[in-house]
Scaffold this motif. Structure first.
Motif, PDB file in Angstrom:
ATOM      1  N   UNK A 119       8.417  24.241  -2.398  1.00 25.01           N
ATOM      2  CA  UNK A 119       7.781  23.673  -1.330  1.00 25.01           C
ATOM      3  C   UNK A 119       9.017  23.698   0.001  1.00 25.01           C
ATOM      4  N   UNK A 120       8.514  23.756   1.237  1.00 22.83           N
ATOM      5  CA  UNK A 120       9.121  23.836   2.517  1.00 22.83           C
ATOM      6  C   UNK A 120       9.478  22.308   2.749  1.00 22.83           C
ATOM      7  N   UNK A 121      10.551  21.971   3.394  1.00 23.82           N
ATOM      8  CA  UNK A 121      10.738  20.352   3.838  1.00 23.82           C
ATOM      9  C   UNK A 121       9.736  20.346   4.992  1.00 23.82           C
ATOM     10  N   UNK A 122       9.498  21.369   5.836  1.00 26.99           N
ATOM     11  CA  UNK A 122       8.549  21.161   6.910  1.00 26.99           C
ATOM     12  C   UNK A 122       7.127  20.864   6.215  1.00 26.99           C
ATOM     13  N   UNK A 123       6.806  21.691   5.188  1.00 29.65           N
ATOM     14  CA  UNK A 123       5.256  21.159   4.744  1.00 29.65           C
ATOM     15  C   UNK A 123       5.441  19.680   4.125  1.00 29.65           C
ATOM     16  N   UNK A 124       6.414  19.420   3.332  1.00 34.29           N
ATOM     17  CA  UNK A 124       6.741  17.924   2.912  1.00 34.29           C
ATOM     18  C   UNK A 124       6.649  16.796   4.038  1.00 34.29           C
ATOM     19  N   UNK A 125       7.296  17.435   5.199  1.00 37.28           N
ATOM     20  CA  UNK A 125       7.227  16.177   6.420  1.00 37.28           C
ATOM     21  C   UNK A 125       5.795  16.012   6.870  1.00 37.28           C
ATOM     22  N   UNK A 126       5.253  17.368   6.748  1.00 34.54           N
ATOM     23  CA  UNK A 126       3.563  17.383   7.415  1.00 34.54           C
ATOM     24  C   UNK A 126       2.638  16.530   6.399  1.00 34.54           C
TER      25      UNK A 126
ATOM     26  N   UNK B  22       0.851  -1.199  -0.001  1.00 34.32           N
ATOM     27  CA  UNK B  22      -0.069  -0.206  -0.116  1.00 34.32           C
ATOM     28  C   UNK B  22       0.840   1.154   0.138  1.00 34.32           C
ATOM     29  N   UNK B  23       1.237   1.751  -1.246  1.00 33.86           N
ATOM     30  CA  UNK B  23       2.149   2.656  -1.322  1.00 33.86           C
ATOM     31  C   UNK B  23       1.727   4.215  -1.704  1.00 33.86           C
ATOM     32  N   UNK B  24       2.608   5.152  -1.525  1.00 30.65           N
ATOM     33  CA  UNK B  24       2.328   6.495  -1.873  1.00 30.65           C
ATOM     34  C   UNK B  24       3.645   7.050  -2.211  1.00 30.65           C
ATOM     35  N   UNK B  25       3.648   7.534  -3.415  1.00 30.52           N
ATOM     36  CA  UNK B  25       4.998   8.266  -3.692  1.00 30.52           C
ATOM     37  C   UNK B  25       4.769   9.602  -3.777  1.00 30.52           C
ATOM     38  N   UNK B  26       5.696  10.378  -3.145  1.00 29.77           N
ATOM     39  CA  UNK B  26       5.545  11.888  -2.953  1.00 29.77           C
ATOM     40  C   UNK B  26       6.511  12.480  -3.512  1.00 29.77           C
ATOM     41  N   UNK B  27       6.201  13.444  -4.495  1.00 28.24           N
ATOM     42  CA  UNK B  27       7.300  14.081  -5.381  1.00 28.24           C
ATOM     43  C   UNK B  27       7.239  15.715  -4.969  1.00 28.24           C
ATOM     44  N   UNK B  28       8.003  16.009  -4.081  1.00 27.51           N
ATOM     45  CA  UNK B  28       7.967  17.396  -3.854  1.00 27.51           C
ATOM     46  C   UNK B  28       8.725  18.384  -4.956  1.00 27.51           C
ATOM     47  N   UNK B  29       8.041  19.497  -5.121  1.00 25.24           N
ATOM     48  CA  UNK B  29       8.643  20.427  -5.976  1.00 25.24           C
ATOM     49  C   UNK B  29       9.975  20.833  -5.395  1.00 25.24           C
ATOM     50  N   UNK B  30      10.644  21.631  -5.782  1.00 28.05           N
ATOM     51  CA  UNK B  30      12.027  22.185  -5.478  1.00 28.05           C
ATOM     52  C   UNK B  30      11.874  22.693  -3.854  1.00 28.05           C
ATOM     53  N   UNK B  31      12.879  22.033  -3.100  1.00 31.98           N
ATOM     54  CA  UNK B  31      12.746  21.976  -1.488  1.00 31.98           C
ATOM     55  C   UNK B  31      13.482  23.225  -1.012  1.00 31.98           C
ATOM     56  N   UNK B  32      12.954  23.930   0.034  1.00 31.70           N
ATOM     57  CA  UNK B  32      13.676  24.774   0.640  1.00 31.70           C
ATOM     58  C   UNK B  32      13.471  24.669   1.963  1.00 31.70           C
ATOM     59  N   UNK B  33      14.271  25.475   3.074  1.00 35.56           N
ATOM     60  CA  UNK B  33      14.160  25.502   4.399  1.00 35.56           C
ATOM     61  C   UNK B  33      13.475  26.547   5.045  1.00 35.56           C
TER      62      UNK B  33
END
Length: 222
Positions: free
Chosen positions: A195-202, A163-174
């Motif tokens: 997108x921020x790493x913080x929002x990717x983690x969330x 049961x997978x999900x692949x998440x592809x963030x746009x260019x990361x920032x801090x």
């Protein structure tokens, strides 16, 4: 399956194994997961790498080692892979695909079914949607080998039966997170984004408790 419902979504406050926990995004995933009250295990290459992951259970081992992975997976409900690899313009980069292949085998053996895996914009059918700088300069000159391996990694996940999900963030920032992101699968007309790493983690942690993006590959951006 280790406190996992039949449709793949773990119950509230699952036990989560984080692979790539010492990277910029991985550390935020661990911190936010602990803040949510989850039990977190972090697989790290050496004991020193996990010193600042306070509150997480630290397991030392190589992410490409099936035996180490099985030991870390015992009793888990879900896995988040935040593995990254440095730019490599000339040499082949097998880390992501090798580790993911080992992870899938170990998850099957330990009957852990939920996997959320971070790759990146430019992987799979998101290729060509990163904007001029990423698509025309950075990817072909610096990250071509890395993204070839990300594509292999995604194929392994898709064929895993998990049961997978692949998440592809746009260019990361801090930068500080916005608290929300856009998740896209229709990329017609989309080029660029960050997108921020913080929002990717969330976003990644949110997927553990929902089937909304189950067996899909959203690109996330502000």
């Amino acid at each position: 399956m280790n406190n996992t419902e039949s449709h793949g979504t773990p119950a509230a406050r699952p036990r989560i194994l984080v692979i790539g926990a010492t990277g910029g995004t991985g550390r935020l995933i661990v911190r936010q997961a602990l803040e949510r009250g989850h039990e977190v295990t972090a697989l790290v290459r050496s004991p020193g790498n996990g010193r600042d992951l306070e509150g997480a259970r630290i397991v030392v081992g190589d992410a490409r080692d099936g035996a180490a992975l099985r030991g870390a997976l015992a009793g888990q409900d879900a896995v988040i892979s935040a593995l990254g690899t440095p730019a490599s313009p000339f040499r082949e980069v097998p880390l992501l695909s090798t580790a993911t292949r080992a992870l899938v085998g170990a998850m099957r053996a330990e009957q852990v079914s939920r996997l959320v895996c971070i790759t990146g914009i430019g992987a799979g059918d998101s290729a060509g949607h990163g904007g001029f700088l990423l698509d025309r300069i950075i990817l072909p000159l610096l990250l071509r080998k890395v993204y070839a391996d990300k594509n292999r990694q995604e194929a392994i996940v898709r064929d895993s039966g998990l049961y997978w999900t692949l998440v592809r963030p746009a260019v990361l920032n801090d930068k500080p997170g916005h608290g929300d992101v856009r998740a896209l699968t229709d990329l017609a007309g989309f080029h660029g984004g960050s997108v921020s790493r913080e929002d990717v983690a969330r976003f990644v942690l949110d997927q553990i408790g929902t089937d909304e993006w189950l067996r899909r590959s959203p690109l996330i951006t502000w």
